[in-house]
Design an enzyme around this catalytic site. Structure first.
Site, PDB file in Angstrom:
ATOM      1  N   GLU A  86      -5.224  -8.899   3.526  1.00  0.00           N
ATOM      2  CA  GLU A  86      -5.417  -7.659   2.763  1.00  0.00           C
ATOM      3  C   GLU A  86      -5.454  -7.917   1.262  1.00  0.00           C
ATOM      4  O   GLU A  86      -5.432  -6.970   0.471  1.00  0.00           O
ATOM      5  CB  GLU A  86      -4.302  -6.647   3.096  1.00  0.00           C
ATOM      6  CG  GLU A  86      -4.664  -5.740   4.249  1.00  0.00           C
ATOM      7  CD  GLU A  86      -3.653  -4.640   4.512  1.00  0.00           C
ATOM      8  OE1 GLU A  86      -2.641  -4.527   3.816  1.00  0.00           O
ATOM      9  OE2 GLU A  86      -3.888  -3.878   5.468  1.00  0.00           O
ATOM     10  N   ASP A 126       3.090  -5.669  12.366  1.00  0.00           N
ATOM     11  CA  ASP A 126       3.813  -6.246  11.218  1.00  0.00           C
ATOM     12  C   ASP A 126       5.266  -6.529  11.586  1.00  0.00           C
ATOM     13  O   ASP A 126       5.830  -7.555  11.199  1.00  0.00           O
ATOM     14  CB  ASP A 126       3.761  -5.283  10.024  1.00  0.00           C
ATOM     15  CG  ASP A 126       2.328  -5.007   9.590  1.00  0.00           C
ATOM     16  OD1 ASP A 126       1.466  -5.893   9.787  1.00  0.00           O
ATOM     17  OD2 ASP A 126       2.061  -3.907   9.071  1.00  0.00           O
ATOM     18  N   ASN A 158       0.826  -1.221   0.000  1.00  0.00           N
ATOM     19  CA  ASN A 158       0.000   0.000   0.000  1.00  0.00           C
ATOM     20  C   ASN A 158       0.848   1.254   0.000  1.00  0.00           C
ATOM     21  O   ASN A 158       1.957   1.253   0.541  1.00  0.00           O
ATOM     22  CB  ASN A 158      -0.864   0.066   1.278  1.00  0.00           C
ATOM     23  CG  ASN A 158      -2.007  -0.922   1.269  1.00  0.00           C
ATOM     24  OD1 ASN A 158      -2.459  -1.364   0.214  1.00  0.00           O
ATOM     25  ND2 ASN A 158      -2.479  -1.271   2.455  1.00  0.00           N
ATOM     26  N   GLY A 192       1.394  -6.300  25.647  1.00  0.00           N
ATOM     27  CA  GLY A 192       2.268  -7.422  25.327  1.00  0.00           C
ATOM     28  C   GLY A 192       1.599  -8.494  24.504  1.00  0.00           C
ATOM     29  O   GLY A 192       0.807  -8.192  23.614  1.00  0.00           O
ATOM     30  N   LYS A 242       0.243  -4.367   4.970  1.00  0.00           N
ATOM     31  CA  LYS A 242       0.705  -5.382   5.928  1.00  0.00           C
ATOM     32  C   LYS A 242       1.692  -6.338   5.273  1.00  0.00           C
ATOM     33  O   LYS A 242       2.666  -6.770   5.887  1.00  0.00           O
ATOM     34  CB  LYS A 242      -0.485  -6.134   6.502  1.00  0.00           C
ATOM     35  CG  LYS A 242      -1.346  -5.222   7.369  1.00  0.00           C
ATOM     36  CD  LYS A 242      -2.426  -5.947   8.095  1.00  0.00           C
ATOM     37  CE  LYS A 242      -3.455  -4.968   8.627  1.00  0.00           C
ATOM     38  NZ  LYS A 242      -2.888  -3.925   9.488  1.00  0.00           N
ATOM     39  N   GLY A 243       1.422  -6.682   4.002  1.00  0.00           N
ATOM     40  CA  GLY A 243       2.307  -7.614   3.302  1.00  0.00           C
ATOM     41  C   GLY A 243       3.701  -7.040   3.163  1.00  0.00           C
ATOM     42  O   GLY A 243       4.694  -7.661   3.568  1.00  0.00           O
ATOM     43  N   THR A 248       1.523   2.383  13.873  1.00  0.00           N
ATOM     44  CA  THR A 248       1.355   1.728  12.567  1.00  0.00           C
ATOM     45  C   THR A 248       2.526   0.771  12.314  1.00  0.00           C
ATOM     46  O   THR A 248       3.684   1.140  12.504  1.00  0.00           O
ATOM     47  CB  THR A 248       1.308   2.782  11.429  1.00  0.00           C
ATOM     48  OG1 THR A 248       0.431   3.818  11.816  1.00  0.00           O
ATOM     49  CG2 THR A 248       0.860   2.167  10.117  1.00  0.00           C
ATOM     50  N   ASP A 286       0.738   4.557   1.935  1.00  0.00           N
ATOM     51  CA  ASP A 286       0.059   5.067   3.141  1.00  0.00           C
ATOM     52  C   ASP A 286       0.067   6.592   3.146  1.00  0.00           C
ATOM     53  O   ASP A 286       1.139   7.216   3.125  1.00  0.00           O
ATOM     54  CB  ASP A 286       0.794   4.578   4.410  1.00  0.00           C
ATOM     55  CG  ASP A 286       0.587   3.102   4.686  1.00  0.00           C
ATOM     56  OD1 ASP A 286      -0.187   2.453   3.951  1.00  0.00           O
ATOM     57  OD2 ASP A 286       1.203   2.599   5.648  1.00  0.00           O
TER      58      ASP A 286
HETATM   59  O1  RIB Z   1      -0.344  -2.719   9.515  1.00  0.00           O
HETATM   60  C1  RIB Z   1      -0.133  -1.416   9.052  1.00  0.00           C
HETATM   61  C2  RIB Z   1      -0.584  -1.283   7.641  1.00  0.00           C
HETATM   62  O2  RIB Z   1      -1.968  -1.462   7.590  1.00  0.00           O
HETATM   63  C3  RIB Z   1      -0.345   0.076   7.038  1.00  0.00           C
HETATM   64  O3  RIB Z   1       0.931   0.194   6.466  1.00  0.00           O
HETATM   65  C4  RIB Z   1      -1.488   0.235   6.070  1.00  0.00           C
HETATM   66  O4  RIB Z   1      -1.106   0.165   4.745  1.00  0.00           O
HETATM   67  C5  RIB Z   1      -2.466  -0.875   6.424  1.00  0.00           C
HETATM   68  O5  RIB Z   1      -2.476  -1.844   5.505  1.00  0.00           O
END
Ligand code: RIB
Length: 418
Positions: free
Chosen positions: A136, A243, A10, A216, A39-40, A239, A12
């Site tokens: 996603e 991930d 994505n 946690g 997320k990927g 954010t 962002d």
């Molecule tokens: O997990 C964070 C991500 O979630 C962001 O980078 C955004 O693109 C959404 O997909």
């Protein structure tokens, strides 16, 4: 063993606001910044930064070349990424000063994974290789089924949670990494531990790792539920914290680390990520994480574990007042009877039997004051069959029999009215 991440990419758009916009409201943002995300993509970069080679697969549109470059710069193999004639996926992110966010997603190219493309990618992987997936992209169930048939070990992060997740055959998953919302959507229980327990009992093949933000993570280790506190840091932007956690966790496990040390390192890595703005750009490198692991302290104030346990015990007793037993409580908490009994003494300063009597008497007192139920009905409602036994223990606590107590309280309130 090769690692494949089939996931989203994505762009962002991050808008800084003093608080998240509510329904019907228009707000001005103080800044707009554009970051690489999805997320990927974030998880692939986290795996690579953690020191594990990863192949990223997924679709990127005409405007997404910069995302492919970012993956490459971070040493992710992009040879399987497909360019499609559409818009790249994007996210509109509202970010507040205290680091909280809210995200709107546009799927775009992430929704164009055809079955032919998936088959083509999976041709390069075989039994024993590892697959990571999020929620996603489209065709997640198809990717899982095909990869499972080939004998790949599957790590699944069902984020963001949607109806599509319910189509997944979870018995094909080896590692399920979820937050509280996803865990509740899959497990259907109300507390993190209950969901970890329920999911791992229902799907024997699954190792569940449940992240609870600044508190946690809970996870299973050989059937036992363990807890890892988060680290104490100043939060700038959460954010991609999840991930980062997932990338480091997968890297640790595929390198042969124990789940305990992989979860610890993943926790440290995500703690560093929340101290920086942006998604992919906030993910730390392995060296930084190893250094921080020696310095960072657990954020024990975020979670008063004892209070959480006390709340759970009280909730169990309230929900099961008439049939509560030490054995039933121990099962709910996933502890042995002996440990549960010690825990109650430690937390409440009295044994289980006394605590149960207290709760029953308190409820009885409340019913005596606030309802017109007869004493016999109240005794039955709080779980006693032997009325004379209840009268005795009630008198011990309140200095009066239930009947005298009711009469006295009624007199009190009559006095007030008068
Ligand atoms: O997990 C964070 C991500 O979630 C962001 O980078 C955004 O693109 C959404 O997909």
């Amino acid at each position: 063993m090769k690692v494949l991440n089939f996931g989203s990419c994505n762009i962002d758009y991050v808008y800084t606001v003093d608080r998240i916009v509510i329904s019907g409201e228009t707000k001005e943002s103080s800044s707009l910044e554009v970051f690489s995300g999805g997320k990927g993509l974030n998880q692939s970069i986290a795996i690579a930064k953690a020191g594990t080679k990863v192949y990223h697969a997924g679709c990127v549109g005409n405007d997404g070349e910069m995302l492919i470059s970012v993956l490459e710069e971070n040493e992710v193999d992009v040879s399987l990424v497909k360019r499609v004639d559409d818009k790249t996926g994007h996210a509109i992110i509202q970010l507040t000063d205290d680091g909280q966010n809210s995200i709107i997603l546009y799927r775009g190219a992430n929704g164009l994974l055809s079955k032919e493309y998936i088959d083509e990618v999976l041709k390069d992987f075989c039994c024993g290789d590892v697959l990571l997936l999020q929620n996603e992209t489209n065709n997640v169930d198809y990717i899982i089924d095909s990869a499972y048939e080939k004998g790949l070990k599957i790590f699944f992060n069902p984020a963001p949670f949607s109806e599509q997740v319910k189509k997944i055959d979870f018995s094909k998953i080896s590692y399920l990494i979820v937050n509280e919302i996803e865990a509740q959507g899959i497990g259907g229980k109300s507390t993190p531990e209950e969901n970890v327990k329920h999911i791992s009992e229902k799907y024997q093949s699954i190792n569940v790792i449940l992240t609870v933000g600044s508190k946690g993570a809970f996870y299973t280790d050989c059937g036992e539920i363990k807890y890892q506190p988060a680290m104490k840091v100043d939060v700038v932007d959460t954010t991609a914290a999840g991930d980062t956690f997932i990338g480091y966790l997968l890297s640790g496990i595929t390198k042969g680390d124990t789940i305990v040390s992989a979860v610890k390192r993943a926790t440290v890595a995500s703690a560093i990520a929340v101290t920086k703005k942006g998604a992919a750009v906030s993910i730390p490198k392995r060296d930084e994480v190893i250094m921080a692991e020696k310095i960072l302290k657990p954020n024990l104030c975020a979670v008063d574990k004892n209070q959480i346990l006390k709340d759970k015990i009280v909730k169990y007793l309230q929900d099961n007042l008439c049939v509560a037993s030490l054995n039933g409580l121990a099962k709910t908490l996933c502890y042995s009877n002996g440990y549960t009994s010690e825990l109650i003494n430690k937390l409440f300063g009295k044994p289980f039997s006394e605590l149960l009597i207290d709760m029953r008497c308190n409820l009885a007192a409340e019913l005596l004051i606030n309802t017109d139920l007869s004493v016999a009905e109240i005794i039955y409602n709080v779980g006693y069959e032997n009325a004379s036994f209840f009268r005795k223990i009630f008198k011990n606590r309140y200095g009066k029999t239930p009947y005298a107590f009711k009469k006295m309280k009624k007199g009190d309130s009559d006095d007030v009215k008068a």
